[in-house]
Structures are given as C-alpha cells and as structure tokens.
Design a protein around this motif. Structure first.
Motif, PDB file in Angstrom:
ATOM      1  N   VAL A 166      41.727 -87.737   4.916  1.00 21.79           N
ATOM      2  CA  VAL A 166      41.126 -88.730   5.425  1.00 21.79           C
ATOM      3  C   VAL A 166      40.623 -89.409   4.282  1.00 21.79           C
ATOM      4  CG1 VAL A 166      38.894 -89.143   6.493  1.00 21.79           C
ATOM      5  CG2 VAL A 166      40.195 -87.259   7.252  1.00 21.79           C
ATOM      6  N   ARG A 167      40.780 -90.876   4.507  1.00 22.77           N
ATOM      7  CA  ARG A 167      40.332 -91.845   3.667  1.00 22.77           C
ATOM      8  C   ARG A 167      39.442 -92.870   4.393  1.00 22.77           C
ATOM      9  NH1 ARG A 167      45.866 -94.596   1.183  1.00 22.77           N
ATOM     10  NH2 ARG A 167      46.659 -95.911   3.276  1.00 22.77           N
ATOM     11  N   LEU A 201      38.118 -95.106   0.208  1.00 23.59           N
ATOM     12  CA  LEU A 201      37.275 -93.733  -0.318  1.00 23.59           C
ATOM     13  C   LEU A 201      38.018 -92.548   0.154  1.00 23.59           C
ATOM     14  CD1 LEU A 201      34.896 -92.545  -1.993  1.00 23.59           C
ATOM     15  CD2 LEU A 201      33.331 -92.840   0.186  1.00 23.59           C
ATOM     16  N   TYR A 202      38.561 -91.701  -0.654  1.00 22.63           N
ATOM     17  CA  TYR A 202      39.244 -90.441  -0.078  1.00 22.63           C
ATOM     18  C   TYR A 202      38.124 -89.354   0.106  1.00 22.63           C
ATOM     19  CZ  TYR A 202      43.701 -92.918  -1.105  1.00 22.63           C
ATOM     20  OH  TYR A 202      44.718 -93.617  -0.971  1.00 22.63           O
ATOM     21  N   PHE A 256      32.436 -91.335   9.301  1.00 19.46           N
ATOM     22  CA  PHE A 256      32.567 -92.441   8.455  1.00 19.46           C
ATOM     23  C   PHE A 256      33.810 -93.202   8.833  1.00 19.46           C
ATOM     24  CE2 PHE A 256      30.178 -89.007   6.359  1.00 19.46           C
ATOM     25  CZ  PHE A 256      29.234 -89.538   5.832  1.00 19.46           C
ATOM     26  N   ARG A 257      33.436 -94.514   9.379  1.00 22.07           N
ATOM     27  CA  ARG A 257      34.590 -95.351  10.052  1.00 22.07           C
ATOM     28  C   ARG A 257      34.477 -96.570   9.685  1.00 22.07           C
ATOM     29  NH1 ARG A 257      33.485 -93.038  16.174  1.00 22.07           N
ATOM     30  NH2 ARG A 257      33.964 -90.735  15.952  1.00 22.07           N
ATOM     31  N   PRO A 258      35.702 -97.382   9.451  1.00 21.14           N
ATOM     32  CA  PRO A 258      36.927 -96.966  10.039  1.00 21.14           C
ATOM     33  C   PRO A 258      37.750 -95.836   9.308  1.00 21.14           C
ATOM     34  CG  PRO A 258      37.053 -99.019   9.332  1.00 21.14           C
ATOM     35  CD  PRO A 258      35.548 -98.715   9.498  1.00 21.14           C
ATOM     36  N   GLN A 259      38.599 -94.991   9.559  1.00 21.35           N
ATOM     37  CA  GLN A 259      39.059 -94.159   8.646  1.00 21.35           C
ATOM     38  C   GLN A 259      40.455 -94.064   9.120  1.00 21.35           C
ATOM     39  OE1 GLN A 259      38.260 -89.488  10.106  1.00 21.35           O
ATOM     40  NE2 GLN A 259      36.503 -90.711   8.986  1.00 21.35           N
TER      41      GLN A 259
END
Length: 249
Positions: free
Chosen positions: A72-73, A215-216, A233-236
C-alpha cells in the motif's frame, strides 16, 4: 561455476512458518541483501515491486496458498483530510517532530520497550534487546532517518526541537518517489492522542513538503484486524498483478 557480481542481487526463499497475521496460514518470504554501492537504488526498485526493508534485508511475501498481503502507498498530493484526521492533528498540535540521523539511544529503546510490552507482548519482536534495537535502527545501507516527537518547547520556533520526554519515534527510508515508514512506536500511556495515526499524518505532510508523491505504508492484510487501520489513509494505491492501481475503498 558461475561468477556473480557483488552488485547483482541474489534472491532466497524462507521455509514456511506460522503467519503472524492470519490464523492457520503459513508464510514464506523471498528476500535479498541490500549492500554495496547500489543498495539505495536497489531498495527503490524493490520497494516499487512490493518489497519491504528490514535492516540490510529486502523481503516480500511468497506464500504458497495465500495472497492476502498487499503493498500500500498513499498519494499525498490528493490526501483526504477527514474530520477524524483533522481532530487528530489538532489534538497533537503541541507535538513537534525532529528529523535526525538514524542513531539509536537509550531513551528511544525505553520507549520502544514500553510500546512492545503494552501493544505487542506476544509478537515476534517482543524479545528484542537494546542491541537488537540498535541494529534495527543503524544497520542500513540506504538513506534512513529517525523522527523524534516531543512537546513543543520555548525554543522550538528557533531550533525546531521539542522539549521533555519522547512521545513517539519513526524510522523512515527516503526513496526517489516517496517516504517509506519502516517502523514507528509511541508512548502507550497516551492512547487518547492517536499517536500512531499522528505519525502517519505527519509523514504525509513531510512527503508533500519534499515534493515526493507517495508515502509507503507496507502491507495491508485483508482479514487482519491489526492491519485494517491502513485502509483509512486515502487515496491509496495497491500493488497488483498489473502494477500499482488506485483503490476507491
């Protein structure tokens, strides 16, 4: 015998072991060493391919029967500041994060120990000694930084430093296109502050200030309650077979 360059990564596969996230599953990992002059470039490349770093090792899941772990980032330029996130920022407005060299010390370890004992006493890191912690922080061949969070002091506006005891610490890799949160920990007595969320929100802003798009956050594991927070934590983007894809929900 085939000769391999020192700068050519060699990949290895671990034996199956019980999965720490999903009961009844077994995990395997593929890994390589991050050493030599090309370590930073290799870390960039592998992170884009779904690897994570632990000291001088880059690894990613290679499980035989499960694909629940998803890289996810977060897209920081379009980050969605929800009411809950804005409340968190207001609640922690009295904290300041100091970016510093990745150098371990006893104060950090005391906080690290308290965090593990309170939140992860049965986890794989529960028995880490002060030497283990020091190795986790400083054993890196890539650009790694520490951010220490303390209360704002009388001289903060001048020197950017906080005052008093540590509230939280983040270990962060700097990549060509983003920041990668390797590990973070915080004072467990301040649960009402949402310090884990604060660290992520602060690094969203840090990445944006540096002109970095991502942000990874490591792996989101579907079905694991302890990893579900990352969905907020979006958008991802999630890494899938076709590459990084924007996720709506």
């Amino acid at each position: 015998m085939t000769a391999h360059s020192r700068n050519t990564p060699q990949f290895y596969l671990t034996a199956p072991s019980p999965c720490p996230y999903l009961k009844g599953q077994f995990e395997r990992k593929v890994f390589t060493h991050l050493v030599g002059d090309d370590a930073a470039q290799l870390n960039d490349l592998l992170t884009h391919g779904g690897f994570r770093r632990s000291q001088t090792i880059a690894y990613r899941p290679a499980c035989e029967t499960c694909r629940a772990c998803v890289s996810v980032r977060v897209r920081v330029d379009a980050f969605e500041w929800t009411k809950a996130f804005r409340r968190n920022r207001a609640l922690n407005a009295d904290l300041v994060g100091l970016d510093r060299d990745a150098t371990p010390n006893s104060e950090q370890y005391s906080l690290f120990r308290a965090y593990l004992d309170s939140r992860h006493s049965d986890g794989g890191m529960a028995d880490m000694t002060v030497l283990d912690y020091a190795t986790m922080v400083e054993d890196s061949h890539v650009r790694t930084r520490l951010v220490e969070y303390r209360r704002r002091g009388p001289d903060t506006a001048v020197n950017g430093r906080g005052a008093g005891p540590l509230y939280a610490v983040a270990l962060v890799d700097h990549l060509s296109d983003g920041l990668s949160l390797v590990y973070s920990f915080y004072e467990p007595e301040h649960r009402d502050r949402g310090l884990g969320t604060h660290v992520i929100l602060d690094h969203v802003q840090r990445a944006r200030a540096l002109g970095l798009p991502y942000l990874y956050l490591g792996y989101w594991v579907e079905g694991s309650a302890k990893m579900d927070y990352k969905r907020r934590f979006r958008p991802q983007e999630h890494l899938g077979p076709a590459g990084w894809e924007l996720k709506d929900g």
